[in-house]
Every structure is written in C-alpha cells, then in structure tokens.
Design a protein around this motif. Structure first.
Motif, PDB file in Angstrom:
ATOM      1  N   HIS A   1      -4.224   1.049 -12.630  1.00  0.00           N
ATOM      2  CA  HIS A   1      -6.019   1.089 -12.290  1.00  0.00           C
ATOM      3  C   HIS A   1      -6.360  -0.236 -11.510  1.00  0.00           C
ATOM      4  O   HIS A   1      -7.405  -0.311 -11.959  1.00  0.00           O
ATOM      5  CB  HIS A   1      -6.340   1.273 -13.772  1.00  0.00           C
ATOM      6  N   LEU A   2      -5.310  -1.065 -11.660  1.00  0.00           N
ATOM      7  CA  LEU A   2      -5.941  -2.544 -11.362  1.00  0.00           C
ATOM      8  C   LEU A   2      -5.701  -2.761  -9.863  1.00  0.00           C
ATOM      9  O   LEU A   2      -4.039  -2.419  -9.458  1.00  0.00           O
ATOM     10  CB  LEU A   2      -4.795  -3.466 -12.557  1.00  0.00           C
ATOM     11  N   PRO A   3      -6.510  -3.067  -9.087  1.00  0.00           N
ATOM     12  CA  PRO A   3      -6.212  -3.129  -7.828  1.00  0.00           C
ATOM     13  C   PRO A   3      -5.384  -4.764  -7.455  1.00  0.00           C
ATOM     14  O   PRO A   3      -4.678  -4.970  -6.301  1.00  0.00           O
ATOM     15  CB  PRO A   3      -7.801  -3.745  -7.172  1.00  0.00           C
ATOM     16  N   GLN A   4      -5.519  -5.063  -8.109  1.00  0.00           N
ATOM     17  CA  GLN A   4      -4.584  -6.804  -8.545  1.00  0.00           C
ATOM     18  C   GLN A   4      -3.335  -6.564  -7.888  1.00  0.00           C
ATOM     19  O   GLN A   4      -2.241  -6.897  -7.564  1.00  0.00           O
ATOM     20  CB  GLN A   4      -4.216  -7.635  -9.315  1.00  0.00           C
ATOM     21  N   ILE A   5      -2.705  -5.128  -9.308  1.00  0.00           N
ATOM     22  CA  ILE A   5      -1.372  -4.793  -9.025  1.00  0.00           C
ATOM     23  C   ILE A   5      -1.097  -4.069  -7.990  1.00  0.00           C
ATOM     24  O   ILE A   5       0.199  -4.525  -7.301  1.00  0.00           O
ATOM     25  CB  ILE A   5      -1.101  -4.006 -10.692  1.00  0.00           C
ATOM     26  N   ALA A   6      -2.082  -3.217  -7.857  1.00  0.00           N
ATOM     27  CA  ALA A   6      -2.137  -1.982  -6.373  1.00  0.00           C
ATOM     28  C   ALA A   6      -1.438  -3.025  -4.883  1.00  0.00           C
ATOM     29  O   ALA A   6      -1.039  -2.589  -4.365  1.00  0.00           O
ATOM     30  CB  ALA A   6      -3.224  -1.167  -6.674  1.00  0.00           C
ATOM     31  N   SER A   7      -1.706  -4.179  -4.820  1.00  0.00           N
ATOM     32  CA  SER A   7      -2.482  -4.802  -3.622  1.00  0.00           C
ATOM     33  C   SER A   7      -0.395  -5.609  -3.448  1.00  0.00           C
ATOM     34  O   SER A   7      -0.251  -5.117  -2.064  1.00  0.00           O
ATOM     35  CB  SER A   7      -3.542  -6.208  -3.330  1.00  0.00           C
ATOM     36  N   PHE A   8      -0.003  -5.338  -4.519  1.00  0.00           N
ATOM     37  CA  PHE A   8       1.662  -5.793  -4.717  1.00  0.00           C
ATOM     38  C   PHE A   8       2.643  -4.794  -3.757  1.00  0.00           C
ATOM     39  O   PHE A   8       3.638  -4.710  -3.710  1.00  0.00           O
ATOM     40  CB  PHE A   8       1.693  -6.386  -5.627  1.00  0.00           C
ATOM     41  N   ALA A   9       2.068  -3.131  -3.885  1.00  0.00           N
ATOM     42  CA  ALA A   9       3.253  -2.370  -3.738  1.00  0.00           C
ATOM     43  C   ALA A   9       3.847  -2.471  -2.064  1.00  0.00           C
ATOM     44  O   ALA A   9       3.089  -2.544  -1.457  1.00  0.00           O
ATOM     45  CB  ALA A   9       2.561  -1.369  -2.968  1.00  0.00           C
ATOM     46  N   ASP A  10       4.775  -2.291  -2.307  1.00  0.00           N
ATOM     47  CA  ASP A  10       5.160  -1.617  -0.679  1.00  0.00           C
ATOM     48  C   ASP A  10       5.126  -0.099  -0.647  1.00  0.00           C
ATOM     49  O   ASP A  10       5.131   0.073   0.624  1.00  0.00           O
ATOM     50  CB  ASP A  10       7.760  -1.968  -0.811  1.00  0.00           C
ATOM     51  N   ARG A  11       4.990   0.976  -0.871  1.00  0.00           N
ATOM     52  CA  ARG A  11       4.906   1.856  -1.017  1.00  0.00           C
ATOM     53  C   ARG A  11       3.169   1.899  -1.528  1.00  0.00           C
ATOM     54  O   ARG A  11       3.636   2.650  -2.742  1.00  0.00           O
ATOM     55  CB  ARG A  11       6.006   2.995  -0.051  1.00  0.00           C
ATOM     56  N   HIS A  12       2.819   3.193  -1.132  1.00  0.00           N
ATOM     57  CA  HIS A  12       0.888   2.783  -1.912  1.00  0.00           C
ATOM     58  C   HIS A  12       0.441   4.379  -1.638  1.00  0.00           C
ATOM     59  O   HIS A  12       0.400   5.211  -0.954  1.00  0.00           O
ATOM     60  CB  HIS A  12      -0.452   2.124  -1.835  1.00  0.00           C
ATOM     61  N   PHE A  13       0.433   5.352  -3.165  1.00  0.00           N
ATOM     62  CA  PHE A  13       0.381   6.596  -3.440  1.00  0.00           C
ATOM     63  C   PHE A  13      -1.037   7.163  -3.396  1.00  0.00           C
ATOM     64  O   PHE A  13      -1.673   5.726  -4.585  1.00  0.00           O
ATOM     65  CB  PHE A  13       1.132   7.541  -3.685  1.00  0.00           C
ATOM     66  N   LYS A  14      -1.527   7.439  -2.767  1.00  0.00           N
ATOM     67  CA  LYS A  14      -3.354   8.213  -3.387  1.00  0.00           C
ATOM     68  C   LYS A  14      -2.979   9.262  -4.801  1.00  0.00           C
ATOM     69  O   LYS A  14      -2.797  10.585  -3.129  1.00  0.00           O
ATOM     70  CB  LYS A  14      -4.583   7.976  -3.062  1.00  0.00           C
TER      71      LYS A  14
END
Length: 553
Positions: free
Chosen positions: A489-502
C-alpha cells in the motif's frame, strides 16, 4: 520462477492471466480491490484448501494454472520435481480444477497428481509471507529452526541423530528393565510359567495339523475300522473277493493266449492288476493296524490337543500370535534372570552414548554460536538501515536435556530502543518491527534458502512512509537473488518494482469483477500519485511520483 498465473471463475475473477518476471513484481490497488485473491489462488494451486464457495459461477468449473520456469540445478535434482520434468524441458505447469458437481482434478505437466504431492511441490517453489507469518518469529520453537538453516554442521548433525536414535533405544530398554525390577519376583514366576507352558508343545501349525488328524482318527477309529473291513471283504474274501476272482481269471485268459498269442499282453496286464490289488490289501491291513491306539497314546494325543487349544485361547488367537508372545516372554525372562548383568551392560552403553552425544552436541553448539554471531551482525545491520537505529539483537543459548536437535535451546533477544535491556522477541516486538525483522531474516537466509519465489502479502502493513524507501530498497536487493511478488500500500515501495500491476474492482453487466492491469509509463506514474494523494491526482502528486520513480531507478 513463476512466469504466469491464470485464474478462471475464482472469487470475483472471471478470467485473468498475469505474466511475472524474474525480479521485483508489485501488486497495488484500492482497499477492497481483492489483491489478496491472487495470493489465495496461488496458495490453492499449490495445495491449500479450494472451497466451493470460492467458485464465482457454480455452473462452470474454477481453473487455476501456474507456470514455473525450473532452470536451477538444485531444484531440478529434487526427486518430486524430477518426476514431472523431462531432460529437455524447464517448464512446470500446475493446473487445479474444481467444480460444485464433480471432484477436483490436479495436473502437473499433464500428469495426474494428488493434493499431497501438490503441497510438497509448493514447499520447494514458493515461500509465502503474510501478516500472520510474523507469528513464526514469536515462536521460540522456530528460532532453532531458523538458526540451523544458517549453520554449517559439517556432518555432525547427521552423526548426532544416528547416535541419539540408538541412545533412545538404550534408555527405553533400561527404563523397562528398572520397571521390571520393581516387580521382579512376581514377573519371574509369571514369565517362567508362561514360557514353560508355551514350550510344552511345538508352536508349529504343521505339527498341530498333524496332531488334529491323529485325534480325528482316534475319535473315529471304530467307523474307520468298519470301513476297512468292508473294503477287505470286497477285495480279499476267499469265495467272492476281487482277489479270488482275479485268480480265477487266469485260467480262461491262458487258454485264450494258447489259441491267439496276440492276447499275451493281456496276461501281463491281469498279473499287474493282481499285484496292485495285493498291495492295496496290504496297505489296508497296515492302516487297520495303525488304528489300534493304546490308552496311553490316546490320552497323550487328547492332552496335546487340549494344550494347543489352551495356548491359542490364552496367547492367540493363532499359533503365530503365541510364537510372538513366546519370543517376547523369553526375552523378558532372560532380562530378569540376568538383571544385574543386563542392568550394568545397559548403563555402560548409555554412559558411552551420552559421552559421544556430548562431544558431538558441543561441536553443534559451536557451529550454532558462529552462525548466531553472523546472524546478529546481519540483523542489526539490516534493521538499522530499516530505521531501527539503536537495535541490539542477540541469540541466547541454554543447555537442556538431549533431544533430536542436540542439547541447545535457542531464544532470540532484541532491544529496539537505546538504553533498554534485551528481552525475548515475543515480549517486545511490535507488528511493524516484526515486519522489518522478517525482512532482515529473509536477507540473512537468502544464501541457504533454495526456494526461488518469495511472496509477501502486505508484510509492510505496519511500516510508515518514512521507512518505505528503505524497505523498497531492501526488497529490491532481495529480488536480485530471488523472484519477489509483493502486495503493498506504500508508493515508496511500489516505485522500486520491475513490474507493477494494479488490481482493480469494477462492475460489468451489473456484476462486480476483479481485473489485473499491467502498469507502464504514464499509467504507472498516475498509480503512484494516486497511492500518495487519493483518486484526485494533482500536478504536485504526479511530479512527486515521477521523482520517486526516478530515484528508485
């Protein structure tokens, strides 16, 4: 690694197919969008209970399929995985089908499999971590398990296990002997009587069957004698017996052979019949003689049959059961008779085994202490980077009675704040600290843990935004050595993703449904911005999201 997950008719999902990469995969979405349903589907396809209530449309089957790329040699060498892979294939396709009208089906690379096989396979493929998994950290029984994963025993653990098994047998025998010593005389009398009773007759089914036949003959001697006399009358009566008639047959047959010499063989045949008849008469006479039982012999046969019946009643129901009882009773009797010798022998054996176990256990303790120091350094370093700046971590040892793991009791102690005494982990760790500690442990265990896929279901739930960037970096580091799939739920963590799903919930044709959308470029920036400021993005939140993604990159 997990390359693809396909879900049909499960929960609020009609049908989705997600392709994962070997790196850091992130799942985000608004509250209640059903992000965890993907984790539930993965757990189900690897053997967890698949309930009929999870089927979206009862008229259709629910199908969950996971595809794994198995290239790591350690994984390929696992016997269970070998069963389903060919030499030229690296792909493991697991499919689980469930419906309300038929029994479920499990296929692994097209071959039928059981739920047990599925669970065992899952233990080698995916390591699941959710908020409830923090409880493992708080269980002191698990502390030794975790430390031992990092410990290089160099064969001492296997050696200890082998001797400990023998030690347990020796200790059991000694305890048993001591228990018998308390009732020694009574047991001696009872066992002596039982062994004597069982040795009175051969405990052989063959011998018993022969004896029963003898008794049958004895009980029916009069009838048998009558039958034999009738037979002998028909065969050997001087006037009309078969033997007399055969003798009379020789005269006309000889006359026949004098006229036609071709009939000579009949004379030999008749002679042979007469010989056989005489043999049969002799056997019947011998049999009749054998039916003459004196009183002593008859009584002996009856007594032995009664003894067998008594033994079967007491120690049976079969003679095989009686044999087993005899062997056990004889062993116990020998133990009691030689109590002093056996007691001393077992005590010396136990003492020798305890000496060996102590020496090996000390080696195991030293190996664990070395691993504990390395773990302490790693945990403190990782936790300081994760925002617990004054943390102190320690693995404490307590010597206990021998068990299958040695003689060490291990407890993790921690002090998260400056100036506080170290206390057992379970007493003071908050949920947020537990999440970070679990992450630090995963980092420490990565060298020895062969499981290729790590799935974290909101493990960062108690981590604030201030530590999100550091946590994201740690997860990114973890993803360089393992495939990581994380719900966050944290954007700070999500920004590190190699692949991002919603993961998003919508209404189609009047029905709620869950979709999974791969976010790239502009769409990803918007999602990060919405995670910071809500559904109404602003230029500031978009700019901040772009900066966050750039810094993470």
């Amino acid at each position: 690694m997990l390359t693809q997950l396909t879900i049909r008719n499960f929960g609020l999902i009609d049908e989705i197919a997600i392709e994962f990469i070997n790196g850091f995969n992130i799942l985000t979405g608004e509250t209640g969008a059903g992000k965890s349903i993907l984790i539930d589907a993965l757990r189900s396809v690897l053997g967890e209970r698949l309930d009929s209530s999870s089927i979206r449309n009862p008229k259709n089957p629910c199908v969950i399929e996971a595809v794994f790329d198995i290239t790591d040699k350690k994984l390929r060498d696992i016997e269970l995985i070998k069963e389903f892979l060919t030499e030229d294939s690296n792909e493991l396709i697991i499919q689980r089908t469930h419906s309300t009208t038929a029994s479920g089906k499990i296929k692994i690379n097209g071959l039928s499999a059981t739920v047990g096989q599925l669970k065992a396979l899952g233990n080698h493929l995916i390591d699941f971590h959710g908020p409830h998994d923090h409880q493992m950290l708080l269980s002191e029984e698990q502390h030794l398990v975790m430390l031992d994963q990092l410990t290089s025993f160099k064969g001492s653990r296997e050696e200890f296990s082998k001797i400990f098994t023998a030690y347990e047998v020796t200790r059991k025998n000694l305890n048993h002997l001591n228990e018998m010593a308390q009732t020694r005389q009574r047991d001696l009398d009872l066992l002596t009587h039982q062994v004597k009773e069982l040795e009175a007759v051969p405990l052989s089914q063959e011998k018993y069957d022969e004896l029963l036949q003898e008794e049958t003959k004895l009980n029916n001697a009069q009838k048998l004698h009558e039958h034999i006399q009738n037979l002998l009358g028909l065969l050997d009566d001087e006037e009309s017996g078969a033997n007399t008639l055969l003798r009379k047959s020789f005269t006309p047959l000889k006359s026949l052979t004098q006229i036609d010499d071709k009939s000579s063989p009949m004379l030999d045949q008749l002679s042979g019949i007469q010989d056989q008849t005489n043999d049969l008469i002799a056997q019947l006479n011998d049999y009749a003689s054998g039916l003459q039982f004196d009183e002593e012999t008859a009584q002996r046969i009856h007594d032995q049959c009664d003894a067998y019946a008594d033994i079967k009643r007491k120690y049976g129901p079969t003679l095989e059961d009686a044999q087993a009882f005899y062997i056990d009773a004889k062993t116990k009797l020998d133990l009691i008779k030689n109590f002093e010798h056996n007691d001393q022998k077992l005590r010396e054996e136990l003492k020798s085994q305890e000496k060996e176990l102590t020496q090996i256990a000390q080696k195991m303790t030293k190996a664990r202490q070395k691993a504990a120091e390395e773990l302490r350094a790693t945990i403190e370093s990782e936790l300081k980077e994760l925002g617990i700046l004054h943390v102190k971590f320690e693995v404490r040892f307590e010597k206990i009675a021998f068990n299958k793991d040695g003689h060490d009791k291990i407890v993790f102690y921690i002090s998260p704040n400056a100036g506080e005494d170290l206390k057992p982990l379970a007493e003071i760790v908050s949920s947020g600290e537990a999440a970070r500690l679990m992450l630090a442990l995963k980092k420490a265990l990565i060298k020895v843990d062969p499981i290729p896929v790590l799935i974290f279901d909101e493990i960062d739930a108690q981590i604030g935004g201030r530590l999100g960037t550091i946590t994201g970096k740690k997860l990114k580091e973890l993803a360089s050595k393992r495939q990581v799939i994380l719900i966050t739920h944290l954007p700070q963590i999500a920004s590190f993703a190699d692949r991002h799903f919603k993961v998003a919930k919508s209404v189609k044709a009047g029905r709620a449904t869950t979709e999974v959308i791969l976010l790239e470029g502009k769409n990803r920036v918007e999602e990060i911005a919405q995670m910071m400021s809500g559904t109404n993005t602003t230029k500031i939140s978009l700019s901040h999201a772009q900066d966050m993604l750039a810094q993470a990159k």
